[in-house]
Scaffold this active site. Structure first.
Site, mmCIF file in Angstrom:
data_model
loop_
_atom_site.group_PDB
_atom_site.id
_atom_site.type_symbol
_atom_site.label_atom_id
_atom_site.label_comp_id
_atom_site.label_asym_id
_atom_site.label_seq_id
_atom_site.Cartn_x
_atom_site.Cartn_y
_atom_site.Cartn_z
ATOM 1 N N GLN A 71 0.292 69.019 29.642
ATOM 2 C CA GLN A 71 -0.021 67.201 29.072
ATOM 3 C C GLN A 71 1.320 67.003 28.770
ATOM 4 O OE1 GLN A 71 -2.449 68.745 25.540
ATOM 5 N NE2 GLN A 71 -2.854 66.758 25.474
ATOM 6 N N HIS A 72 1.432 65.501 28.298
ATOM 7 C CA HIS A 72 2.519 64.849 28.695
ATOM 8 C C HIS A 72 3.284 64.637 30.130
ATOM 9 C CE1 HIS A 72 1.806 65.502 24.442
ATOM 10 N NE2 HIS A 72 2.223 66.848 24.157
ATOM 11 N N ASP A 224 -4.331 70.957 29.374
ATOM 12 C CA ASP A 224 -4.278 71.857 29.031
ATOM 13 C C ASP A 224 -4.754 72.817 28.112
ATOM 14 O OD1 ASP A 224 -2.378 71.366 27.757
ATOM 15 O OD2 ASP A 224 -0.608 72.896 29.048
#
Length: 463
Positions: A71-72, A224
């Site tokens: 992520q991110h 995830d």
């Protein structure tokens, strides 16, 4: 037999599983490594995916595929779809000041109300603010911003049109500019960070087909953590994952809004929410401790189990890469309570396991404060395969612990989503899971309190 593929494009590697769409039976798998670092060109992910797919026998007989991803991460694309600069990953903390500035500008409560989370250095929005402040030329070239899994799905589709970029709620909810309650982007917050509007991926539904490459259907994918929850079919159980990062999360019907910033109000991969606490330091705490002691991970586990609960008063605060929860990006790790009598390899090993788990136990407390019930924990991730971690976890968490059979849970969740897309059903298919191991143990008296005191000392250290 229809086959579906699930991809886990994680921080360290790319894993692919091919499963029977109806039963979930594993048919083939493959993997490839990612380069080290917190700044990576997305082409490295694509190259690793090709190697992993080849290792898994290819996609010729596969009907659908979905991608789960870290992520991110910030992926910036220009008007022609070319990558503007290497992606900044979730664990790149150079945006810590940008995160603090954004929170100061609006206030923590306003951020929690707007997007369910208070920005920290991991979030995409903080990296966009860093980009605006340090690389204005890159900002000028940026026409679209997406996340790692979005970019890989787009590449798999074969499209070069930015209009075909798509994501899902779970990954979008980790950007800092998406409201999972209304399923809309907060473009005003995006502009506050980046200084201009850019194209963002369309947010697809949990089982929506986002594209088709030949006969291969493309699912929306997921972040995830949400994919992992889908892979182990957690339902309403609390999930603790011990991988590169440590995660505690649970499915909820309500988006969290924690102004303390401890709990992120993420969305899950089914249309609900996934209140989540993340620590930067998990499995690699054990790696580092084993390296420090000059032993293998198996030996570290045996040493930890040979020590008494509580490590004779020794506490390891495992902020080896800074920390996200609590938000201490510049912190370092430390041993507290070291004496002549407890300075043994066994106690250090035990303190490392207990310290890593205490950080996640604090996360469970934060989830409880947001209304989550914690009566048992399902433990997954690389470190969950350690016998010491399995047996010590109940004594730290204070509740029974279940450990599913080892698996590539994120890739499995992506594959289950792909089967959901293929079936076109209202709910994801229920796959049979293997035997799980169960562990119980009395909570170690005073351990959590002693760790809290040691960790609290880091809160007053000037940064």
């Amino acid at each position: 037999m229809a086959l579906v593929a699930g991809v886990d494009s994680s921080t360290q590697s790319c894993k692919v599983v091919l499963r029977d769409a109806g039963t979930g039976r594993l048919v083939r798998s493959g993997r490839a490594s990612h380069p080290d670092g917190t700044e990576v060109h997305p082409s490295a992910w694509w190259d690793a995916l090709q190697v992993a797919l080849e290792d898994a026998g290819g996609l010729a007989d596969v009907s659908a595929i979905s991608v789960g991803g870290q992520q991110h991460g910030m992926v910036c694309l220009d008007e022609s779809g070319e990558v503007v600069r290497p992606a900044l990953l979730w664990n790149d903390t150079r945006s810590a000041k940008a995160a603090a500035d954004l929170v100061l500008e609006l206030g923590a409560q306003a951020w929690a109300d707007a997007v369910g989370s208070v920005p920290v250095a991991s979030f995409t929005i903080t990296k966009l603010r860093w980009l605006a402040e340090h690389e204005p030329d890159s900002v000028a070239r940026t026409a679209a911003v997406c996340l790692p899994h979005d970019w890989l799905s787009w590449k798999l589709s074969g499209s070069t049109d930015l209009a075909d970029l798509a994501t899902d709620r779970s990954d979008a909810s980790g950007t800092g500019y998406f409201d999972g309650h209304t399923n809309t982007y907060r473009t005003d917050l995006l502009v506050r960070a980046l200084g201009k509007e850019v194209r963002l991926p369309r947010v697809a539904g949990p089982a929506e087909r986002i594209g088709q490459h030949g006969s291969l259907l493309l699912g929306p994918g997921a972040g995830d953590n949400a994919a992992g929850a889908l892979g182990v079919q957690t339902g309403d159980d609390v999930l603790v994952s011990l991988g590169t990062s440590g995660v505690a999360c649970a499915r909820s019907s309500v988006q969290a809004a924690d102004p303390s910033g401890l709990v992120a109000g993420f969305s899950d991969a089914t249309g609900a929410f996934l209140p989540l606490v993340c620590t930067l330091n998990a499995a690699r705490v054990l790696d580092a401790t084993a390296r420090l002691l000059g032993v293998s991970l198996a030996d570290l586990s045996a040493l930890a189990l040979s020590a008494e609960a509580g490590a004779a008063g020794l506490s390891l605060v495992p902020y080896l890469e800074g920390e996200r929860t609590p938000n201490l990006p510049d912190a370092t790790g430390a041993l507290h309570g070291l004496t002549l009598s407890n300075a043994t390899q066994a106690n250090v090993a035990r303190a490392a396991v207990e310290g890593m788990l205490c950080g996640l136990a604090a996360g469970l407390d934060a989830l409880v404060a947001q209304g989550v019930s914690v009566s048992a924990v399902r433990l997954i991730g690389g470190a969950a395969q350690s016998e010491a971690v399995r047996r010590i976890a109940p004594t730290v968490f204070g509740v029974p612990v279940t450990v599913p059979e080892p698996g590539e849970y994120v890739a499995d969740g992506a594959a289950r989503q792909a089967a959901w897309v293929l079936a076109g059903s209202d709910e994801a298919p229920a796959w049979e899971l293997g035997e799980a191991a169960h562990f119980e143990g009395a909570a170690t008296p005073g351990l959590r309190a002693r760790y809290a005191v040691a960790a609290g000392k880091h809160l007053s250290v000037p940064r």
